[in-house]
Every structure is written in structure tokens, then in C-alpha cells.
Design a protein around this motif. Structure first.
Motif, PDB file in Angstrom:
ATOM      1  N   TRP A 188     -43.641  92.534  11.597  1.00  0.00           N
ATOM      2  CA  TRP A 188     -42.732  92.756  10.083  1.00  0.00           C
ATOM      3  C   TRP A 188     -41.951  92.016   9.454  1.00  0.00           C
ATOM      4  O   TRP A 188     -41.183  91.878  10.392  1.00  0.00           O
ATOM      5  N   GLY A 189     -42.614  90.861   9.325  1.00  0.00           N
ATOM      6  CA  GLY A 189     -41.597  89.629   8.658  1.00  0.00           C
ATOM      7  C   GLY A 189     -40.172  90.421   8.046  1.00  0.00           C
ATOM      8  O   GLY A 189     -39.384  89.131   7.425  1.00  0.00           O
ATOM      9  N   PHE A 190     -40.049  91.422   7.688  1.00  0.00           N
ATOM     10  CA  PHE A 190     -38.815  91.063   6.879  1.00  0.00           C
ATOM     11  C   PHE A 190     -37.536  92.050   7.961  1.00  0.00           C
ATOM     12  O   PHE A 190     -37.459  92.186   9.010  1.00  0.00           O
ATOM     13  N   ALA A 191     -35.727  91.626   7.748  1.00  0.00           N
ATOM     14  CA  ALA A 191     -35.248  91.588   8.443  1.00  0.00           C
ATOM     15  C   ALA A 191     -34.480  92.978   7.636  1.00  0.00           C
ATOM     16  O   ALA A 191     -33.184  93.165   7.698  1.00  0.00           O
ATOM     17  N   ALA A 192     -34.632  93.270   6.205  1.00  0.00           N
ATOM     18  CA  ALA A 192     -33.468  93.936   5.225  1.00  0.00           C
ATOM     19  C   ALA A 192     -33.469  96.184   6.456  1.00  0.00           C
ATOM     20  O   ALA A 192     -34.659  96.271   6.612  1.00  0.00           O
ATOM     21  N   SER A 193     -32.215  96.812   6.233  1.00  0.00           N
ATOM     22  CA  SER A 193     -32.179  97.980   7.062  1.00  0.00           C
ATOM     23  C   SER A 193     -32.986  98.816   5.876  1.00  0.00           C
ATOM     24  O   SER A 193     -33.202  97.937   4.633  1.00  0.00           O
ATOM     25  N   SER A 194     -32.961  99.629   6.597  1.00  0.00           N
ATOM     26  CA  SER A 194     -34.260 100.969   5.469  1.00  0.00           C
ATOM     27  C   SER A 194     -33.643 101.029   4.344  1.00  0.00           C
ATOM     28  O   SER A 194     -34.343 101.856   3.572  1.00  0.00           O
ATOM     29  N   ASP A 195     -31.829 101.250   4.816  1.00  0.00           N
ATOM     30  CA  ASP A 195     -30.879 101.523   3.763  1.00  0.00           C
ATOM     31  C   ASP A 195     -31.368 100.776   2.351  1.00  0.00           C
ATOM     32  O   ASP A 195     -30.980 100.956   1.579  1.00  0.00           O
ATOM     33  N   ASP A 196     -31.838  99.309   2.649  1.00  0.00           N
ATOM     34  CA  ASP A 196     -31.474  98.689   1.786  1.00  0.00           C
ATOM     35  C   ASP A 196     -33.219  98.205   1.212  1.00  0.00           C
ATOM     36  O   ASP A 196     -32.998  97.364   0.074  1.00  0.00           O
ATOM     37  N   MET A 197     -34.082  99.181   1.537  1.00  0.00           N
ATOM     38  CA  MET A 197     -35.405  98.834   0.830  1.00  0.00           C
ATOM     39  C   MET A 197     -35.560  99.778  -0.235  1.00  0.00           C
ATOM     40  O   MET A 197     -35.350 101.071  -0.871  1.00  0.00           O
TER      41      MET A 197
END
Length: 104
Positions: A12-21
Motif C-alpha cells: 500500500w504505497g500511501f502514507a495518509a492516515s485513514s482519517d485523511d482518506m
């Protein structure tokens, strides 16, 4: 690679928090987790490309090498090697007749 599978690993090449998705990103992540669950137990098919990267197998070997059993096996091997070297040194000094008798 943004999202990918290798054996039973999900990249999973993304680093954002699930809150920011976004809602769509959360759906994609949930679908990816469900998808990868179907590959439980599979192993990666490719080899590592860099010898300096440590694999799970390397860690297992390193952990074993720190045990008393590994130390004892190493000492035994070294003693056997030293004895063999001494035998070879002795054979070098033998006459041809003595060598024939030993090799029979």
C-alpha cells in the motif's frame, strides 16, 4: 507502485492516515485488504535484488547462529577440520610406500 500484491503481501504505497482518506480511498483500501486475504499462506515468487536486504530466512539463520547448539556444531567442525589438516600434513611427509599402505 501505488497498490500491489506480491505473494501474500499487500503493498500500500500511501502514507495518509485513514482519517485523511476520502470515502473512495477507504473503499479501495478495504477492497485491497479483502483481496489480499485470499492469498494467505502464499509466498513471494521473486528473489531479492540486493544481497544486503535481509530476508526472514536470513533472520532465522542468524538467530540459530546465536544458540549454544550452533556454537557446539561450529566447535566440532573446527576440531574435525584441524584433525584433517594434521592428517594431510602427515601424509605429505610420508614416503610413497607409506602412502600406498594408508590409502588401501
Amino acid at each position: 507502485m501505488a497498490i500491489g500484491r506480491h505473494g501474500n503481501f499487500l503493498h500500500w504505497g500511501f502514507a495518509a492516515s485513514s482519517d485523511d482518506m476520502t470515502d473512495e480511498a477507504r473503499d479501495v483500501f478495504a477492497n485491497a485488504v479483502v483481496y489480499i486475504a485470499g492469498f494467505a499462506g502464499q509466498t513471494p515468487v521473486a528473489r531479492k535484488y540486493n544481497a544486503r536486504i535481509i530476508t526472514r530466512h536470513d533472520i532465522t539463520l542468524r538467530a540459530f547462529s546465536a544458540t549454544r547448539r550452533a556454537y557446539a556444531l561450529n566447535v566440532e567442525t573446527m576440531k574435525n577440520h584441524a584433525a584433517r589438516i594434521e592428517d594431510l600434513k602427515h601424509m605429505i611427509c610420508m614416503t610413497p610406500t607409506e602412502k600406498k599402505n594408508v590409502l588401501k
